[in-house]
Design an enzyme around this catalytic site. Structure first.
Site, mmCIF file in Angstrom:
data_model
loop_
_atom_site.group_PDB
_atom_site.id
_atom_site.type_symbol
_atom_site.label_atom_id
_atom_site.label_comp_id
_atom_site.label_asym_id
_atom_site.label_seq_id
_atom_site.Cartn_x
_atom_site.Cartn_y
_atom_site.Cartn_z
ATOM 1 N N ASN A 10 0.820 -1.209 0.000
ATOM 2 C CA ASN A 10 0.000 0.000 0.000
ATOM 3 C C ASN A 10 0.855 1.262 0.000
ATOM 4 O O ASN A 10 2.007 1.239 0.407
ATOM 5 C CB ASN A 10 -0.938 0.000 1.209
ATOM 6 C CG ASN A 10 -0.176 -0.098 2.510
ATOM 7 O OD1 ASN A 10 0.443 -1.109 2.777
ATOM 8 N ND2 ASN A 10 -0.211 0.952 3.310
ATOM 9 N N ASP A 52 -5.118 0.717 4.019
ATOM 10 C CA ASP A 52 -3.975 -0.166 4.293
ATOM 11 C C ASP A 52 -4.256 -1.605 3.874
ATOM 12 O O ASP A 52 -3.927 -2.545 4.567
ATOM 13 C CB ASP A 52 -3.574 -0.106 5.775
ATOM 14 C CG ASP A 52 -2.313 -0.924 6.062
ATOM 15 O OD1 ASP A 52 -1.420 -0.977 5.196
ATOM 16 O OD2 ASP A 52 -2.239 -1.545 7.130
#
Length: 173
Positions: A10, A52
């Site tokens: 991410n 995330d």
């Protein structure tokens, strides 16, 4: 195929207002040539990831027949974002993108023509918005558990989490 497959993580920082755009090549499934390292394809699962949902976990390889009966070499990836992606592992074509279950709510669906997720703004992480019961949580519906594919039964076996989260923005001095 002479390719190796992996996922990228991410983007950072988590605060999505600090990094505009899709944050290209994050949250991407890559197929690279073993001999040259050249990227043959890259499919970004969660452009501008706000939650995330690092997509670096298992890539399962199989050979299965498609709806027309043609045998295809496939890559199946259950992602932390709650979507199970299946790609043609020779050219990266997106074949399917299905929710692990009906509680996945950050996304309404994935447009199979463009590959782009259709987000639900109610579950976004904007600085002017408190979001509750975002599913899945940052832990993800699928994290680092090991999965398997049974070619005789043509079934995947996956361990999943079922945890949601709240998002409450605040400023620090």
């Amino acid at each position: 195929t002479n390719l190796f497959y992996y996922g990228s993580g991410n983007p950072a920082p988590w605060n999505e207002t600090m990094r505009p755009g899709d944050n290209k090549w994050t949250m991407t499934i890559f197929g690279r040539d073993i001999d040259t390292g050249e990227a043959k394809f890259g499919y970004q699962k969660t452009p501008h990831d706000e939650w995330d949902y690092a997509g670096v976990n298992v890539m399962m390889l199989s050979e299965q027949k498609d709806k027309t009966g043609k045998l295809r070499k496939l890559l199946t990836h259950p992602d932390r974002n709650g979507i199970v992606y299946t790609l043609d592992r020779e050219d990266g074509t997106l074949i399917s993108a299905d929710k692990l279950d009906d509680t996945v709510n950050w996304v309404k669906q994935v447009d199979l023509k463009t590959g782009i997720p259709v987000r639900d703004p109610e579950f976004a992480t904007r600085m002017d918005h408190k979001a509750t019961e975002i599913c899945p949580s940052a832990m993800g519906y699928h994290n680092q558990g090991h999965d398997s594919y049974d070619p005789e039964k043509q079934l995947f076996f996956m361990g999943i989490n079922h945890i949601c989260m709240d998002w409450e923005p605040f400023m620090l001095p």
